[in-house]
Write a protein that holds these residues in place. Structure first.
Motif, short mmCIF file in Angstrom:
data_model
loop_
_atom_site.label_atom_id
_atom_site.label_comp_id
_atom_site.label_asym_id
_atom_site.label_seq_id
_atom_site.Cartn_x
_atom_site.Cartn_y
_atom_site.Cartn_z
N SER A 19 -6.81 -1.91 -4.90
CA SER A 19 -7.02 -1.32 -6.22
C SER A 19 -7.09 -2.41 -7.30
O SER A 19 -7.83 -2.30 -8.27
CB SER A 19 -5.91 -0.33 -6.56
OG SER A 19 -5.90 0.69 -5.61
N GLY A 20 -6.27 -3.46 -7.11
CA GLY A 20 -6.31 -4.59 -8.05
C GLY A 20 -7.70 -5.21 -8.06
O GLY A 20 -8.28 -5.51 -9.11
N TRP A 21 -8.25 -5.37 -6.85
CA TRP A 21 -9.58 -5.96 -6.74
C TRP A 21 -10.62 -5.06 -7.42
O TRP A 21 -11.55 -5.55 -8.07
CB TRP A 21 -9.95 -6.23 -5.28
CG TRP A 21 -11.36 -6.69 -5.14
CD1 TRP A 21 -12.40 -6.02 -4.60
CD2 TRP A 21 -11.90 -7.92 -5.64
NE1 TRP A 21 -13.56 -6.74 -4.71
CE2 TRP A 21 -13.28 -7.92 -5.34
CE3 TRP A 21 -11.36 -9.02 -6.31
CZ2 TRP A 21 -14.13 -8.97 -5.68
CZ3 TRP A 21 -12.21 -10.08 -6.65
CH2 TRP A 21 -13.57 -10.05 -6.34
N SER A 22 -10.45 -3.74 -7.28
CA SER A 22 -11.46 -2.86 -7.90
C SER A 22 -11.44 -2.99 -9.43
O SER A 22 -12.47 -2.81 -10.09
CB SER A 22 -11.35 -1.41 -7.43
OG SER A 22 -10.13 -0.88 -7.85
N CYS A 23 -10.29 -3.32 -10.02
CA CYS A 23 -10.24 -3.58 -11.47
C CYS A 23 -11.14 -4.77 -11.81
O CYS A 23 -11.90 -4.76 -12.79
CB CYS A 23 -8.82 -3.92 -11.93
SG CYS A 23 -7.67 -2.55 -11.85
N VAL A 24 -11.02 -5.82 -10.98
CA VAL A 24 -11.83 -7.03 -11.23
C VAL A 24 -13.31 -6.71 -10.99
O VAL A 24 -14.18 -7.07 -11.79
CB VAL A 24 -11.35 -8.18 -10.31
CG1 VAL A 24 -12.28 -9.38 -10.38
CG2 VAL A 24 -9.93 -8.58 -10.68
#
Ligand code: B12
Length: 226
Positions: A19-24
């Motif tokens: 999910s952190g990566w999807s923010c980026v």
């Protein structure tokens, strides 16, 4: 702080890399460049972690977990950039060396800076956190980089920064020294730097510097990714 960065800080605390990566990824898809992602998404998420820690909302263990998750996302971002767009050149690239002053463990800002240089096709020597000054001196003599980038975060490391600048600038006066820090606006920090030192408030400063360098050197299409 923007909403994406706020959401990211929560995912970092949950060790939720996907999910952190999807923010980026969402930010990349909106057309923002690396400097924006570093300064206003990842850095601000980590600053928020720091605030939560100060307010006793999270423990030191959470802070460590969030840092580890942030490092993974940073590495993924860096590798994607290189995989997608790195242009190999036959001609030699200019060289840059990176390290945090002796004793300094905060290295995320340094990693962002070295990744940005690599995006621009530089030959990067990232020596990481807490580099003993003797080895910084040794490495400067050995690799003779055009640019040396240094990071410091903690106030009580400022005397070491001063000593570092004096010793290294004396050995290699022709080298460009760029020092980045969360303390960039403080006079105690500025007094450790000489008039020739470039003070980087963030990676947006660096982005502009790299753009200007590229234009001045006439190195068009030399691994430029943005
Ligand atoms: C994560 C973190 C840690 C992690 C660091 C892990 C790591 N691998 O980096 C760990 C848990 C190890 C840690 C340890 C400590 N920490 Co700490 N930490 C933080 C925290 C929460 C976030 C730091 C961070 O990653 N920020 C994100 C990065 C990207 O931001 P940045 O470094 O500012 O970089 C940006 C710019 O400054 C600039 N930049 C920075 N460097 C460079 C270099 C170049 C070349 C360029 C161009 C730009 C650039 O660009 C970046 C992007 O915008 C901060 C809170 C805060 N507000 O900073 C506290 C903070 C920095 N820590 C603090 C302290 C006190 C400590 C400890 C002493 C705690 C302890 N008692 O053990 C130790 C000291 C360790 C040491 N010897 O260095 C204090 C420092 C206060 C002070 N005295 O100056 C802070 C401010 C927390 C607080 N509010 O008290 N910490």
């Amino acid at each position: 702080m923007n909403e994406i960065s706020k959401k990211l800080s929560q995912f970092l605390l949950e060790k939720n890399v996907a999910s952190g990566w999807s923010c980026v990824k969402d930010t990349i898809d909106q057309g923002y460049n690396s400097a924006f992602i570093y300064d206003f998404i990842l850095r601000d998420a980590m600053y928020r972690i720091g605030e939560m820690w100060e307010e006793n909302k999270i423990s030191v263990a959470h802070e460590h977990l969030a840092t580890g998750t942030c490092e993974l996302i940073l590495t993924k971002y860096h590798l994607e950039k290189l995989n997608d767009r790195y242009i190999k050149e036959n001609s030699p690239s200019p060289r840059a060396m990176f390290f945090c002053v002796e004793g300094e463990e905060h290295d995320l800002g340094l990693k962002m800076a070295s990744s940005l240089f690599e995006e621009y096709g530089w030959d990067v020597y990232d020596l990481g956190s807490n580099l003993p000054l003797d080895y910084a001196e040794y490495s400067l003599k050995k690799w003779q980089p055009e640019v040396v980038c240094i990071s410091v975060s903690i106030r009580h490391h400022l005397p070491k920064l001063k000593e570092t600048m004096e010793r290294l600038q004396n050995i290699s006066p022709g080298t460009t020294f760029i020092v980045g820090s969360r303390l960039h606006a403080e006079s105690a920090f500025r007094s450790c730097c000489t008039a020739e030192t470039l003070i980087a408030k963030d990676t947006s400063f660096l982005f502009q510097w790299l753009e200007d360098y590229r234009k001045e050197a006439g190195i068009i299409n030399k691994g430029v990714l943005l």
